[in-house]
Design a protein around this motif. Structure first.
Motif, PDB file in Angstrom:
ATOM      1  N   GLU A 113       0.016  16.807   7.346  1.00 30.79           N
ATOM      2  CA  GLU A 113       0.892  16.336   8.419  1.00 30.79           C
ATOM      3  C   GLU A 113       0.116  15.512   9.447  1.00 30.79           C
ATOM      4  N   SER A 114      -1.144  15.889   9.678  1.00 35.45           N
ATOM      5  CA  SER A 114      -1.956  15.197  10.690  1.00 35.45           C
ATOM      6  C   SER A 114      -2.735  14.016  10.107  1.00 35.45           C
ATOM      7  N   SER A 115      -2.857  13.943   8.795  1.00 29.67           N
ATOM      8  CA  SER A 115      -3.609  12.850   8.174  1.00 29.67           C
ATOM      9  C   SER A 115      -2.785  11.572   8.212  1.00 29.67           C
ATOM     10  N   ILE A 121       0.833  -1.199   0.000  1.00 28.49           N
ATOM     11  CA  ILE A 121       0.000   0.000   0.000  1.00 28.49           C
ATOM     12  C   ILE A 121       0.870   1.252   0.000  1.00 28.49           C
ATOM     13  N   GLN A 122       0.550   2.180  -0.858  1.00 27.29           N
ATOM     14  CA  GLN A 122       1.191   3.498  -0.872  1.00 27.29           C
ATOM     15  C   GLN A 122       0.103   4.576  -0.860  1.00 27.29           C
ATOM     16  N   VAL A 123       0.135   5.421   0.169  1.00 25.88           N
ATOM     17  CA  VAL A 123      -0.828   6.518   0.276  1.00 25.88           C
ATOM     18  C   VAL A 123      -0.055   7.820   0.380  1.00 25.88           C
ATOM     19  N   GLN A 124      -0.317   8.733  -0.542  1.00 23.36           N
ATOM     20  CA  GLN A 124       0.368  10.033  -0.534  1.00 23.36           C
ATOM     21  C   GLN A 124      -0.653  11.137  -0.315  1.00 23.36           C
ATOM     22  N   PHE A 125      -0.394  11.976   0.713  1.00 29.20           N
ATOM     23  CA  PHE A 125      -1.275  13.109   1.000  1.00 29.20           C
ATOM     24  C   PHE A 125      -0.612  14.394   0.538  1.00 29.20           C
ATOM     25  N   ILE A 130      -3.595   6.934  -4.034  1.00 27.13           N
ATOM     26  CA  ILE A 130      -3.565   5.631  -3.361  1.00 27.13           C
ATOM     27  C   ILE A 130      -3.189   4.574  -4.389  1.00 27.13           C
ATOM     28  N   VAL A 131      -2.150   3.779  -4.077  1.00 32.63           N
ATOM     29  CA  VAL A 131      -1.688   2.701  -4.954  1.00 32.63           C
ATOM     30  C   VAL A 131      -1.759   1.395  -4.175  1.00 32.63           C
TER      31      VAL A 131
END
Length: 541
Positions: free
Chosen positions: A332-334, A302-306, A313-314
């Motif tokens: 920063e808080s997510s 899983i890769q999640v970029q905010f 989301i990958v």
């Protein structure tokens, strides 16, 4: 599904009476007529497996007496012989027996899993009917007000799965096509629900149509299904057939959206509707996105970029979801975690606290918005206007009853407003004034709260009186204020009282429970297991 801005119900102050004196008990007798039925009403009692409050609301408190709003003083019920029986009153002193207008082709008593049969008067010449076993009938009746042209004929009937009751129906006619759209209610078992009652409420929105040019038979062309966790107090189809209006304790969401059967004739109709790609919830401060992961997924897959206004989301090297967020988040808080039930949960912190997001990712329709339990509690007893795209929260007043004032419009609903009861007429075509305050029953909100055994509530379509009945025997009538023939003074204030509102009580000569209750401008109809009572309320035509 998008969430629209909050709206409010606009009270018409001239229709309120802040100096209302209260109801004066009148001992004046009301003419009451009793008709013995040839066969008992087809009452269906709740089974042991129908134990929830929702079963009681939908089926245990069902009104077995149906009023034909297209023809004044005409009521119907279904008896245990499967007959649809009608009583049309022209003159109280010349009452005949209820007459059979239609007989269901199937034996109702042979089905163990049945619900109460239900009927709805779609138009002046069409009726929809459910036998309680899961079969829907569309019936052409001819002009019901004229016995010479009245002939009930089945134009469509089909098995639609689990048993249901009919909530509402309308007829739509144009030069090319006649269609009838119907709203059905079921309470169905939720196998995966471990915390709640184990049941959910299903509303099925069915459209049956026949094209005039090819003169083929009627067939189902569209089916939509909505799910919720409470039986709606009120549900109606808009007069144009393009939307629904629902009054409910908890919200409803589409699970089968716009399943157009006519367009999908060549497809395999048994194929299941695809599950949403993701589910999302929101509070004033944050959002939660839930994604069901493929079996055997790990954190490395899983890769999640905010970014402040973007998410990517990958999953296992495949791009799952990417796009611009509706509004900015605090990157920063997510954060995100993998839950034990093999799901991915993403927590996004809103930069603009209090802003309601109508969508998660701009333009993305693959997700489904879910209201969490905290939000449901916060909007308890609110009204919801529901179409395929909008949900509007309107207010928080106790729901009392509904009544059809104009059969070409949606039914009106009555809400408690402080001590009064206010009647509202929905107008789907008037976006700026969708709910019109049309009448007030003074102090009725307060009065009805003291009636512990009340079962049914109704009012005359011309608002001249409201009435409620208890489970057994007693009927209470509350009339609108009328001018006084004698002079009275208020003792406290010393001012002259110009009008008085009467309360009357009728006691029926029966020990059978009340199964049905309907009000017309002149009469109240009360149905018990073996009798039909008529109470003459108004003598003026």
């Amino acid at each position: 599904m998008e969430v629209a801005a909050n709206c409010s119900l606009r009270v018409k102050r001239p229709l309120l009476d802040p100096r209302f004196e209260g109801y004066k008990l009148s001992l004046e007798p009301l003419p009451c007529y009793q008709l013995e039925l040839d066969a008992a009403v087809a009452e269906v009692k709740l089974r042991d497996d129908q134990y929830t409050l929702e079963h009681m609301h939908a089926f245990g408190m069902y009104n077995y007496l149906h009023c034909d709003s297209w023809y004044q003083d005409s009521v119907y019920y279904i008896d245990n012989l499967g007959r649809v029986m009608n009583l049309t009153v022209m003159l109280d002193t010349a009452l005949g027996k209820p007459r059979e207008v239609f007989r269901l082709p199937t034996d109702l008593t042979a089905c163990d899993n049945r619900l109460c049969a239900s009927i709805h008067f779609t138009s002046s010449t069409w009726v929809t009917l459910s036998d309680g076993t899961g079969r829907l009938y569309l019936i052409g009746t001819g002009e019901r007000g004229n016995s010479a042209s009245e002939k009930w004929e089945i134009m469509f009937n089909e098995e639609l799965g689990n048993p249901f009751i009919i909530i509402h129906s309308i007829s739509l006619l144009n030069t090319e096509e006649h269609s009838v759209t119907i709203l059905l209610l079921r309470i169905e078992k939720e196998e995966l629900d471990m915390k709640g009652s184990g049941f959910y409420v299903s509303l099925e929105w069915v459209t049956i149509s026949k094209k005039n040019k090819d003169n083929k038979k009627y067939e189902i062309i569209k089916r939509d299904i909505l799910r919720g966790k409470s039986v709606p107090h009120y549900a109606a189809i808009e007069p144009d057939g393009k939307g629904l209006m629902i009054v409910s304790y908890k919200s409803f969401t589409f699970v089968h959206g716009g399943q157009n059967l006519e367009e999908n004739k060549n497809e395999n109709m048994s194929e299941k509707i695809k599950e949403p790609l993701y589910y999302w919830q929101q509070t004033e401060d944050d959002l939660t996105v839930t994604i069901r992961l493929p079996e055997g997924s790990s954190k490395e897959d899983i890769q999640v970029q905010f970014l402040p206004d973007h998410i990517d989301i990958v999953l296992k090297g495949q791009r799952f979801l990417e796009g611009n967020l509706y509004s900015s988040v605090d990157q920063e808080s997510s954060t995100w975690i993998i839950k034990e039930n093999n799901s991915l949960e993403i927590f996004l912190i809103k930069k603009n606290e209090g802003l309601t997001w109508p969508e998660l990712v701009v333009g993305d329709k693959q997700g489904e918005f879910i209201r969490d339990s905290a939000q449901c509690a916060a909007i308890a007893e609110r009204l919801m206007h529901l179409t395929s795209e909008e949900l509007v929260n309107l207010g928080s007043n106790q729901y009392l009853f509904s009544v059809i004032v104009d059969p070409k419009e949606m039914p009106c609903f009555c809400l408690r407003h402080d001590v009064d009861a206010l009647l509202w007429q929905p107008h789907s075509s008037k976006q700026d004034d969708m709910w019109e305050h049309i009448a007030t029953f003074n102090a009725l909100g307060y009065v009805q709260a003291s009636k512990r055994d009340k079962k049914f509530f109704a009012c005359a379509p011309n608002y001249s009186y409201a009435a409620l009945c208890e489970c057994l025997r007693r009927v209470f009538i509350y009339r609108q204020p009328t001018p006084m023939s004698t002079v009275l003074y208020n003792r406290k204030e010393g001012r002259q009282v110009g009008q008085v509102a009467k309360q009357q009580v009728a006691s029926l000569e029966t020990n059978d429970p009340i199964l049905g209750f309907q009000a017309t401008n002149e009469r109240l109809f009360v149905l018990t297991t073996k009798n039909l009572f008529l109470i003459k309320v108004n003598t003026e035509n």
